[in-house]
Design a protein around this motif. Structure first.
Motif, PDB file in Angstrom:
ATOM      1  N   GLU A   1       3.750 -10.411 -42.762  1.00 36.96           N
ATOM      2  CA  GLU A   1       3.126  -9.613 -43.919  1.00 36.96           C
ATOM      3  C   GLU A   1       3.215  -8.069 -43.675  1.00 36.96           C
ATOM      4  O   GLU A   1       3.311  -7.458 -44.698  1.00 36.96           O
ATOM      5  CB  GLU A   1       1.433 -10.145 -44.046  1.00 36.96           C
ATOM      6  N   ASP A   2       3.319  -7.880 -42.453  1.00 38.05           N
ATOM      7  CA  ASP A   2       3.109  -6.362 -42.157  1.00 38.05           C
ATOM      8  C   ASP A   2       4.703  -5.799 -42.567  1.00 38.05           C
ATOM      9  O   ASP A   2       4.625  -4.807 -42.907  1.00 38.05           O
ATOM     10  CB  ASP A   2       2.823  -6.004 -40.549  1.00 38.05           C
TER      11      ASP A   2
ATOM     12  N   VAL B   1      11.766  -4.991 -36.187  1.00 34.89           N
ATOM     13  CA  VAL B   1      12.355  -6.161 -35.667  1.00 34.89           C
ATOM     14  C   VAL B   1      11.806  -6.702 -34.212  1.00 34.89           C
ATOM     15  O   VAL B   1      11.925  -8.027 -33.937  1.00 34.89           O
ATOM     16  CB  VAL B   1      13.995  -5.675 -34.857  1.00 34.89           C
ATOM     17  N   ARG B   2      11.284  -5.794 -33.243  1.00 36.39           N
ATOM     18  CA  ARG B   2      10.455  -6.129 -32.247  1.00 36.39           C
ATOM     19  C   ARG B   2       9.312  -7.114 -32.753  1.00 36.39           C
ATOM     20  O   ARG B   2       8.987  -8.096 -31.934  1.00 36.39           O
ATOM     21  CB  ARG B   2       9.994  -4.913 -31.579  1.00 36.39           C
ATOM     22  N   SER B   3       8.682  -6.641 -33.571  1.00 39.87           N
ATOM     23  CA  SER B   3       7.421  -7.670 -34.249  1.00 39.87           C
ATOM     24  C   SER B   3       8.018  -9.122 -34.360  1.00 39.87           C
ATOM     25  O   SER B   3       7.502 -10.032 -33.937  1.00 39.87           O
ATOM     26  CB  SER B   3       6.858  -7.018 -35.259  1.00 39.87           C
TER      27      SER B   3
ATOM     28  N   GLN C   1       2.195 -14.983 -30.151  1.00 44.43           N
ATOM     29  CA  GLN C   1       2.888 -16.247 -30.573  1.00 44.43           C
ATOM     30  C   GLN C   1       2.194 -17.128 -31.427  1.00 44.43           C
ATOM     31  O   GLN C   1       2.934 -18.117 -31.947  1.00 44.43           O
ATOM     32  CB  GLN C   1       3.491 -16.779 -29.265  1.00 44.43           C
ATOM     33  N   SER C   2       1.114 -17.077 -31.629  1.00 44.63           N
ATOM     34  CA  SER C   2       0.246 -18.034 -32.717  1.00 44.63           C
ATOM     35  C   SER C   2       0.787 -17.861 -33.999  1.00 44.63           C
ATOM     36  O   SER C   2       1.481 -16.917 -34.549  1.00 44.63           O
ATOM     37  CB  SER C   2      -1.289 -17.708 -32.592  1.00 44.63           C
ATOM     38  N   LEU C   3       0.535 -19.005 -34.701  1.00 40.67           N
ATOM     39  CA  LEU C   3       0.993 -18.918 -36.254  1.00 40.67           C
ATOM     40  C   LEU C   3       0.353 -17.881 -37.063  1.00 40.67           C
ATOM     41  O   LEU C   3       0.664 -17.365 -37.948  1.00 40.67           O
ATOM     42  CB  LEU C   3       0.651 -20.473 -36.574  1.00 40.67           C
ATOM     43  N   LEU C   4      -0.755 -17.736 -36.636  1.00 40.71           N
ATOM     44  CA  LEU C   4      -1.870 -16.671 -37.561  1.00 40.71           C
ATOM     45  C   LEU C   4      -1.085 -15.422 -37.157  1.00 40.71           C
ATOM     46  O   LEU C   4      -0.826 -14.645 -38.250  1.00 40.71           O
ATOM     47  CB  LEU C   4      -3.327 -16.871 -37.245  1.00 40.71           C
ATOM     48  N   ARG C   5      -1.023 -15.157 -36.014  1.00 44.92           N
ATOM     49  CA  ARG C   5      -0.282 -13.766 -35.629  1.00 44.92           C
ATOM     50  C   ARG C   5       1.185 -13.725 -36.096  1.00 44.92           C
ATOM     51  O   ARG C   5       1.454 -12.529 -36.664  1.00 44.92           O
ATOM     52  CB  ARG C   5      -0.328 -13.683 -34.182  1.00 44.92           C
TER      53      ARG C   5
END
Length: 153
Positions: free
Chosen positions: A64-65, A91-93, A54-58
């Motif tokens: 991007e993926d 969608v899950r991501s 849940q982090s901003l980087l993630r």
């Protein structure tokens, strides 16, 4: 050559015996015995993984993926019609990164319909599901079967 042959054979036997002594593990958490059941992660590891998701980087990485997959589909000449597994995964991501503390499941059908079930923490998160899912190319319809569940204390 006759003196060298027994030496080579004994070297191979010793090397084989040493190599079979201690099987290597792929990770530190892997069981020593391959027949042993995998251990469940502790609470801290689970919370750390959830915070990472849940982090901003993630969140940026996941977006991007998703964009990269869409570009590959565009290059292949098939922007919106893709495998249902890919659609559900994207969608899950997207939901995982943008809706914290949720427990959602995603199923996709070949016609572009995505069904989201599970639980979220509040009504605002429930309202986010459909717009976030529709951001993924190829999603034509979203069925939200998720419910609001209060977090356990």
């Amino acid at each position: 050559m006759q003196k060298l042959t027994p030496f080579l054979i004994s070297f191979l036997l010793v090397f084989g015996a040493v190599a079979c002594q201690n099987p290597s593990k792929t990770s530190e958490s892997a069981p020593n015995n391959p027949n042993e059941a995998a251990q469940t992660p502790d609470v801290k590891a689970t919370e750390a993984a959830q915070q990472d998701a849940q982090s901003l980087l993630r969140r940026r990485q996941l977006n991007e993926d998703i964009r990269a997959r869409e570009e590959r589909n565009k290059v292949a000449g098939d922007e919106t019609n893709r495998a249902t597994g890919d659609l559900a995964s994207e969608v899950r991501s997207k939901l995982e990164a943008n809706i914290p503390n949720s427990a959602l499941t995603v199923k996709a059908a070949e016609n572009g319909t995505v069904t989201v079930g599970g639980t979220v923490g509040n009504q605002q998160q429930l309202a986010k599901i459909e717009p976030l899912a529709k951001e993924i190319k190829g999603v034509k319809k979203v069925e939200v079967k998720a419910t609001v569940a209060q977090p356990k204390q």
